[in-house]
Write a protein that holds these residues in place. Structure first.
Motif, PDB file in Angstrom:
ATOM      1  N   ASP A 131      12.358  18.958  -2.213  1.00 25.18           N
ATOM      2  CA  ASP A 131      12.161  17.528  -2.501  1.00 25.18           C
ATOM      3  C   ASP A 131      10.662  17.315  -2.650  1.00 25.18           C
ATOM      4  OD1 ASP A 131      11.922  14.746  -2.551  1.00 25.18           O
ATOM      5  OD2 ASP A 131      13.641  14.452  -1.239  1.00 25.18           O
ATOM      6  N   GLU A 132      10.173  17.394  -3.870  1.00 23.93           N
ATOM      7  CA  GLU A 132       8.725  17.395  -4.087  1.00 23.93           C
ATOM      8  C   GLU A 132       8.061  16.100  -3.623  1.00 23.93           C
ATOM      9  OE1 GLU A 132       8.005  17.996  -8.197  1.00 23.93           O
ATOM     10  OE2 GLU A 132       8.956  16.127  -8.845  1.00 23.93           O
ATOM     11  N   LEU A 133       8.648  14.971  -3.936  1.00 21.85           N
ATOM     12  CA  LEU A 133       8.020  13.705  -3.560  1.00 21.85           C
ATOM     13  C   LEU A 133       7.984  13.535  -2.049  1.00 21.85           C
ATOM     14  CD1 LEU A 133       6.761  10.997  -4.348  1.00 21.85           C
ATOM     15  CD2 LEU A 133       9.088  10.057  -4.470  1.00 21.85           C
ATOM     16  N   ARG A 134       9.106  13.751  -1.406  1.00 18.29           N
ATOM     17  CA  ARG A 134       9.168  13.553   0.047  1.00 18.29           C
ATOM     18  C   ARG A 134       8.264  14.526   0.788  1.00 18.29           C
ATOM     19  NH1 ARG A 134      12.914  10.836   2.897  1.00 18.29           N
ATOM     20  NH2 ARG A 134      14.213  10.707   1.028  1.00 18.29           N
ATOM     21  N   SER A 135       8.195  15.754   0.315  1.00 15.75           N
ATOM     22  CA  SER A 135       7.371  16.747   1.012  1.00 15.75           C
ATOM     23  C   SER A 135       5.893  16.377   0.958  1.00 15.75           C
ATOM     24  CB  SER A 135       7.586  18.135   0.397  1.00 15.75           C
ATOM     25  OG  SER A 135       7.184  18.150  -0.962  1.00 15.75           O
ATOM     26  N   HIS A 136       5.448  15.860  -0.170  1.00 20.94           N
ATOM     27  CA  HIS A 136       4.040  15.477  -0.293  1.00 20.94           C
ATOM     28  C   HIS A 136       3.747  14.189   0.483  1.00 20.94           C
ATOM     29  CE1 HIS A 136       2.417  18.333  -3.302  1.00 20.94           C
ATOM     30  NE2 HIS A 136       3.695  18.485  -3.585  1.00 20.94           N
ATOM     31  N   LEU A 137       4.632  13.216   0.407  1.00 21.97           N
ATOM     32  CA  LEU A 137       4.419  11.967   1.127  1.00 21.97           C
ATOM     33  C   LEU A 137       4.423  12.196   2.634  1.00 21.97           C
ATOM     34  CD1 LEU A 137       6.677   9.514  -0.916  1.00 21.97           C
ATOM     35  CD2 LEU A 137       4.176   9.587  -0.872  1.00 21.97           C
ATOM     36  N   ASP A 138       5.266  13.104   3.081  1.00 20.24           N
ATOM     37  CA  ASP A 138       5.376  13.348   4.517  1.00 20.24           C
ATOM     38  C   ASP A 138       4.087  13.946   5.068  1.00 20.24           C
ATOM     39  OD1 ASP A 138       6.658  13.607   7.056  1.00 20.24           O
ATOM     40  OD2 ASP A 138       6.940  15.731   6.640  1.00 20.24           O
ATOM     41  N   VAL A 139       3.538  14.938   4.353  1.00 24.06           N
ATOM     42  CA  VAL A 139       2.348  15.621   4.851  1.00 24.06           C
ATOM     43  C   VAL A 139       1.093  14.785   4.639  1.00 24.06           C
ATOM     44  CG1 VAL A 139       0.894  17.661   4.573  1.00 24.06           C
ATOM     45  CG2 VAL A 139       3.382  17.889   4.554  1.00 24.06           C
ATOM     46  N   GLU A 140       0.971  14.159   3.484  1.00 21.20           N
ATOM     47  CA  GLU A 140      -0.258  13.449   3.147  1.00 21.20           C
ATOM     48  C   GLU A 140      -0.341  12.061   3.778  1.00 21.20           C
ATOM     49  OE1 GLU A 140      -1.325  13.517  -1.001  1.00 21.20           O
ATOM     50  OE2 GLU A 140      -0.154  15.343  -1.317  1.00 21.20           O
ATOM     51  N   TYR A 141       0.800  11.377   3.892  1.00 22.43           N
ATOM     52  CA  TYR A 141       0.776   9.987   4.359  1.00 22.43           C
ATOM     53  C   TYR A 141       1.658   9.713   5.573  1.00 22.43           C
ATOM     54  CZ  TYR A 141      -1.037   9.385  -0.398  1.00 22.43           C
ATOM     55  OH  TYR A 141      -1.756   9.489  -1.551  1.00 22.43           O
ATOM     56  N   SER A 180       0.830  -1.209   0.000  1.00 23.72           N
ATOM     57  CA  SER A 180       0.000   0.000   0.000  1.00 23.72           C
ATOM     58  C   SER A 180       0.863   1.257   0.000  1.00 23.72           C
ATOM     59  CB  SER A 180      -0.932   0.006   1.219  1.00 23.72           C
ATOM     60  OG  SER A 180      -1.823  -1.083   1.182  1.00 23.72           O
ATOM     61  N   GLU A 181       1.955   1.227   0.752  1.00 25.61           N
ATOM     62  CA  GLU A 181       2.864   2.369   0.786  1.00 25.61           C
ATOM     63  C   GLU A 181       3.515   2.597  -0.580  1.00 25.61           C
ATOM     64  OE1 GLU A 181       4.189   2.018   5.494  1.00 25.61           O
ATOM     65  OE2 GLU A 181       5.418   1.110   3.915  1.00 25.61           O
ATOM     66  N   ARG A 182       3.937   1.518  -1.217  1.00 25.97           N
ATOM     67  CA  ARG A 182       4.535   1.654  -2.546  1.00 25.97           C
ATOM     68  C   ARG A 182       3.520   2.167  -3.564  1.00 25.97           C
ATOM     69  NH1 ARG A 182       8.064  -4.001  -2.691  1.00 25.97           N
ATOM     70  NH2 ARG A 182       9.935  -3.159  -1.645  1.00 25.97           N
ATOM     71  N   PRO A 220       9.802   7.576   1.904  1.00 31.95           N
ATOM     72  CA  PRO A 220      10.045   6.601   0.834  1.00 31.95           C
ATOM     73  C   PRO A 220      11.310   5.787   1.023  1.00 31.95           C
ATOM     74  CG  PRO A 220      10.501   8.829   0.064  1.00 31.95           C
ATOM     75  CD  PRO A 220       9.845   8.960   1.410  1.00 31.95           C
ATOM     76  N   ASP A 221      12.240   6.250   1.867  1.00 28.95           N
ATOM     77  CA  ASP A 221      13.479   5.520   2.114  1.00 28.95           C
ATOM     78  C   ASP A 221      13.421   4.667   3.380  1.00 28.95           C
ATOM     79  OD1 ASP A 221      14.655   6.685  -0.138  1.00 28.95           O
ATOM     80  OD2 ASP A 221      15.269   8.453   1.016  1.00 28.95           O
TER      81      ASP A 221
END
Length: 240
Positions: free
Chosen positions: A133-143, A85-87, A147-148
Protein backbone atom coordinates in the motif's frame (compact mmCIF):
# COMPACT_ATOMS: atom_id res chain seq x y z
CA UNK A 1 8.21 18.14 2.84
CA UNK A 2 6.60 20.55 5.28
CA UNK A 3 8.50 20.26 8.61
CA UNK A 4 5.36 21.33 10.48
CA UNK A 5 3.64 18.18 9.24
CA UNK A 6 6.38 15.84 10.47
CA UNK A 7 5.26 13.17 12.91
CA UNK A 8 7.54 11.01 15.01
CA UNK A 9 8.07 7.64 13.31
CA UNK A 10 9.57 5.87 16.31
CA UNK A 11 6.37 4.58 17.92
CA UNK A 12 4.20 1.69 16.70
CA UNK A 13 0.59 2.47 15.87
CA UNK A 14 -1.02 0.76 18.94
CA UNK A 15 0.95 3.07 21.25
CA UNK A 16 0.06 6.07 19.13
CA UNK A 17 -3.63 5.14 19.29
CA UNK A 18 -3.40 4.95 23.07
CA UNK A 19 -1.67 8.32 23.15
CA UNK A 20 -4.42 9.79 20.97
CA UNK A 21 -7.08 8.48 23.33
CA UNK A 22 -5.23 9.94 26.31
CA UNK A 23 -5.01 13.28 24.53
CA UNK A 24 -8.76 13.29 24.02
CA UNK A 25 -9.30 12.40 27.67
CA UNK A 26 -6.88 15.10 28.78
CA UNK A 27 -8.67 17.65 26.56
CA UNK A 28 -11.98 16.62 28.12
CA UNK A 29 -10.66 17.11 31.63
CA UNK A 30 -9.23 20.51 30.72
CA UNK A 31 -12.52 21.51 29.11
CA UNK A 32 -14.41 20.53 32.23
CA UNK A 33 -11.90 22.44 34.33
CA UNK A 34 -12.48 25.56 32.20
CA UNK A 35 -16.22 25.20 32.70
CA UNK A 36 -15.86 24.86 36.45
CA UNK A 37 -13.57 27.84 36.91
CA UNK A 38 -15.06 30.33 34.47
CA UNK A 39 -18.69 29.69 35.40
CA UNK A 40 -18.14 29.59 39.14
CA UNK A 41 -15.93 32.69 39.05
CA UNK A 42 -18.64 34.65 37.25
CA UNK A 43 -21.32 33.42 39.64
CA UNK A 44 -19.19 34.27 42.68
CA UNK A 45 -18.49 37.71 41.28
CA UNK A 46 -22.19 38.34 40.74
CA UNK A 47 -22.94 37.03 44.23
CA UNK A 48 -20.30 39.36 45.65
CA UNK A 49 -22.25 42.29 44.23
CA UNK A 50 -25.21 41.30 46.40
CA UNK A 51 -27.23 39.80 43.57
CA UNK A 52 -30.14 37.50 44.39
CA UNK A 53 -30.26 33.81 43.55
CA UNK A 54 -32.14 34.48 40.31
CA UNK A 55 -29.41 36.74 39.02
CA UNK A 56 -26.70 34.32 40.12
CA UNK A 57 -28.30 31.39 38.32
CA UNK A 58 -28.93 33.52 35.22
CA UNK A 59 -25.27 34.55 35.14
CA UNK A 60 -24.17 30.94 35.55
CA UNK A 61 -26.48 29.68 32.82
CA UNK A 62 -25.33 32.44 30.48
CA UNK A 63 -21.71 31.54 31.20
CA UNK A 64 -22.45 27.88 30.47
CA UNK A 65 -24.11 28.57 27.12
CA UNK A 66 -21.57 31.17 25.98
CA UNK A 67 -18.60 29.10 27.11
CA UNK A 68 -19.86 25.86 25.55
CA UNK A 69 -20.44 27.55 22.20
CA UNK A 70 -17.08 29.30 22.39
CA UNK A 71 -15.23 26.09 23.20
CA UNK A 72 -17.08 24.14 20.53
CA UNK A 73 -16.52 26.71 17.79
CA UNK A 74 -12.86 27.14 18.74
CA UNK A 75 -12.26 23.40 18.70
CA UNK A 76 -14.08 23.03 15.38
CA UNK A 77 -11.95 25.71 13.74
CA UNK A 78 -8.73 24.29 15.17
CA UNK A 79 -9.40 20.68 14.19
CA UNK A 80 -10.72 21.72 10.77
CA UNK A 81 -7.43 23.49 10.10
CA UNK A 82 -5.52 20.41 11.19
CA UNK A 83 -7.63 18.16 8.96
CA UNK A 84 -7.07 20.51 6.02
CA UNK A 85 -3.33 20.17 6.60
CA UNK A 86 -3.66 16.39 6.72
CA UNK A 87 -5.62 16.33 3.47
CA UNK A 88 -3.03 18.58 1.85
CA UNK A 89 -0.30 16.17 2.95
CA UNK A 90 -2.22 13.27 1.40
CA UNK A 91 -2.61 15.14 -1.89
CA UNK A 92 1.10 16.01 -1.95
CA UNK A 93 2.11 12.44 -1.26
CA UNK A 94 -0.21 11.08 -3.97
CA UNK A 95 1.26 13.55 -6.47
CA UNK A 96 4.83 12.59 -5.55
CA UNK A 97 4.04 8.89 -5.84
CA UNK A 98 2.57 9.46 -9.30
CA UNK A 99 5.41 11.61 -10.63
CA UNK A 100 8.43 10.01 -8.92
CA UNK A 101 7.63 6.55 -7.53
CA UNK A 102 11.26 5.37 -7.45
CA UNK A 103 12.41 8.51 -5.68
CA UNK A 104 9.69 8.01 -3.08
CA UNK A 105 10.85 4.46 -2.43
CA UNK A 106 14.39 5.75 -1.93
CA UNK A 107 13.08 8.41 0.45
CA UNK A 108 11.15 5.82 2.43
CA UNK A 109 14.23 3.59 2.60
CA UNK A 110 16.30 6.52 3.84
CA UNK A 111 13.82 7.19 6.62
CA UNK A 112 14.08 3.57 7.73
CA UNK A 113 17.86 3.88 7.69
CA UNK A 114 17.51 6.82 10.07
CA UNK A 115 15.55 4.53 12.35
CA UNK A 116 18.44 2.09 12.52
CA UNK A 117 18.01 -0.36 9.64
CA UNK A 118 20.87 -1.23 7.34
CA UNK A 119 20.62 0.28 3.81
CA UNK A 120 19.86 -3.12 2.28
CA UNK A 121 17.16 -3.99 4.81
CA UNK A 122 15.69 -0.50 4.70
CA UNK A 123 15.37 -0.65 0.92
CA UNK A 124 13.75 -4.09 1.05
CA UNK A 125 11.25 -2.92 3.67
CA UNK A 126 10.46 0.20 1.63
CA UNK A 127 9.87 -1.84 -1.52
CA UNK A 128 7.60 -4.39 0.18
CA UNK A 129 5.56 -1.77 2.01
CA UNK A 130 5.16 0.28 -1.15
CA UNK A 131 3.98 -2.77 -3.06
CA UNK A 132 1.46 -3.52 -0.33
CA UNK A 133 0.00 0.00 0.00
CA UNK A 134 2.23 2.78 -1.29
CA UNK A 135 0.20 5.73 -0.03
CA UNK A 136 -0.43 4.38 3.45
CA UNK A 137 3.16 3.24 3.93
CA UNK A 138 4.54 6.68 3.12
CA UNK A 139 1.94 8.59 5.14
CA UNK A 140 2.50 6.34 8.14
CA UNK A 141 6.27 6.82 8.26
CA UNK A 142 6.48 10.45 7.18
CA UNK A 143 3.43 11.91 8.94
CA UNK A 144 2.10 9.23 11.29
CA UNK A 145 -1.13 9.72 9.40
CA UNK A 146 -3.89 7.25 8.55
CA UNK A 147 -5.83 8.44 5.46
CA UNK A 148 -8.93 6.56 6.68
CA UNK A 149 -8.84 8.02 10.17
CA UNK A 150 -8.57 11.79 9.91
CA UNK A 151 -9.56 14.09 12.75
CA UNK A 152 -13.28 14.88 12.91
CA UNK A 153 -13.91 18.57 13.72
CA UNK A 154 -17.57 17.98 14.60
CA UNK A 155 -16.71 15.26 17.10
CA UNK A 156 -14.01 17.48 18.62
CA UNK A 157 -16.39 20.44 18.85
CA UNK A 158 -19.10 18.38 20.53
CA UNK A 159 -16.67 16.80 22.98
CA UNK A 160 -15.22 20.18 23.95
CA UNK A 161 -18.65 21.79 24.39
CA UNK A 162 -19.93 18.80 26.36
CA UNK A 163 -16.91 18.82 28.70
CA UNK A 164 -17.33 22.54 29.36
CA UNK A 165 -21.05 22.05 30.02
CA UNK A 166 -20.43 19.26 32.53
CA UNK A 167 -17.91 21.42 34.36
CA UNK A 168 -20.29 24.39 34.43
CA UNK A 169 -23.03 22.29 36.00
CA UNK A 170 -20.99 21.98 39.20
CA UNK A 171 -21.39 25.59 40.41
CA UNK A 172 -24.90 25.82 38.95
CA UNK A 173 -26.13 22.81 40.91
CA UNK A 174 -24.36 24.03 44.03
CA UNK A 175 -26.17 27.37 43.79
CA UNK A 176 -29.50 25.76 42.94
CA UNK A 177 -29.64 23.38 45.90
CA UNK A 178 -27.82 25.43 48.57
CA UNK A 179 -29.50 27.95 50.89
CA UNK A 180 -29.55 31.39 49.32
CA UNK A 181 -28.29 33.05 52.50
CA UNK A 182 -25.03 31.09 52.27
CA UNK A 183 -24.04 32.39 48.85
CA UNK A 184 -21.38 32.37 47.46
CA UNK A 185 -19.74 29.83 49.78
CA UNK A 186 -21.48 26.69 48.44
CA UNK A 187 -20.37 27.64 44.92
CA UNK A 188 -16.79 28.13 46.05
CA UNK A 189 -16.75 24.89 48.04
CA UNK A 190 -18.20 22.82 45.18
CA UNK A 191 -15.75 24.43 42.78
CA UNK A 192 -12.70 23.59 44.88
CA UNK A 193 -13.85 20.00 45.38
CA UNK A 194 -14.42 19.62 41.64
CA UNK A 195 -11.01 21.15 40.89
CA UNK A 196 -9.45 18.73 43.34
CA UNK A 197 -10.93 15.86 41.35
CA UNK A 198 -9.89 17.25 37.96
CA UNK A 199 -6.40 17.96 39.29
CA UNK A 200 -5.99 14.35 40.39
CA UNK A 201 -7.36 13.02 37.11
CA UNK A 202 -5.12 15.32 35.06
CA UNK A 203 -2.07 14.27 37.05
CA UNK A 204 -2.91 10.60 36.58
CA UNK A 205 -3.38 11.02 32.82
CA UNK A 206 -0.18 13.02 32.45
CA UNK A 207 1.81 10.71 34.70
CA UNK A 208 2.92 13.61 36.92
CA UNK A 209 2.77 13.99 40.68
CA UNK A 210 -0.79 14.24 41.96
CA UNK A 211 0.08 16.70 44.69
CA UNK A 212 1.78 19.21 42.43
CA UNK A 213 -0.89 19.00 39.72
CA UNK A 214 -3.69 19.37 42.23
CA UNK A 215 -2.07 22.32 43.99
CA UNK A 216 -1.66 24.15 40.68
CA UNK A 217 -5.31 23.70 39.78
CA UNK A 218 -6.54 24.69 43.24
CA UNK A 219 -4.37 27.80 43.35
CA UNK A 220 -5.58 28.94 39.94
CA UNK A 221 -9.22 28.32 40.81
CA UNK A 222 -8.91 30.03 44.18
CA UNK A 223 -7.33 33.11 42.64
CA UNK A 224 -10.14 33.31 40.07
CA UNK A 225 -12.82 33.06 42.77
CA UNK A 226 -11.17 35.58 45.05
CA UNK A 227 -10.56 38.02 42.20
CA UNK A 228 -14.10 37.99 40.85
CA UNK A 229 -15.64 38.12 44.31
CA UNK A 230 -13.49 41.15 45.14
CA UNK A 231 -14.54 42.87 41.92
CA UNK A 232 -18.19 42.13 42.59
CA UNK A 233 -17.95 43.40 46.15
CA UNK A 234 -16.06 46.59 45.32
CA UNK A 235 -17.65 47.65 42.04
CA UNK A 236 -20.84 45.67 41.57
CA UNK A 237 -24.43 46.73 41.93
CA UNK A 238 -27.05 44.26 43.16
CA UNK A 239 -29.28 42.72 40.51
CA UNK A 240 -32.42 40.98 41.77
Amino acid sequence: MDPAMQRRPDLPRPVESLAAKLNWLRAGVLGANDGIVSTSALMVGVAGAGTGIGGILTAGLAALVAGAFSMGVGEYVSVSSQRDSERAAIRRERALLDTDPEGQVDQLAHMYELRGLTPRTAHQVAVELTEHDELRSHLDVEYRLDPDDLNNPWAAAFASAAAFTLGSLVPLLAALFAPTAWMPWPIAAATLVALLVTGIVSARIGGSGKRLGTVRVLIGGTLALVGTYAIGTLFGSPVH
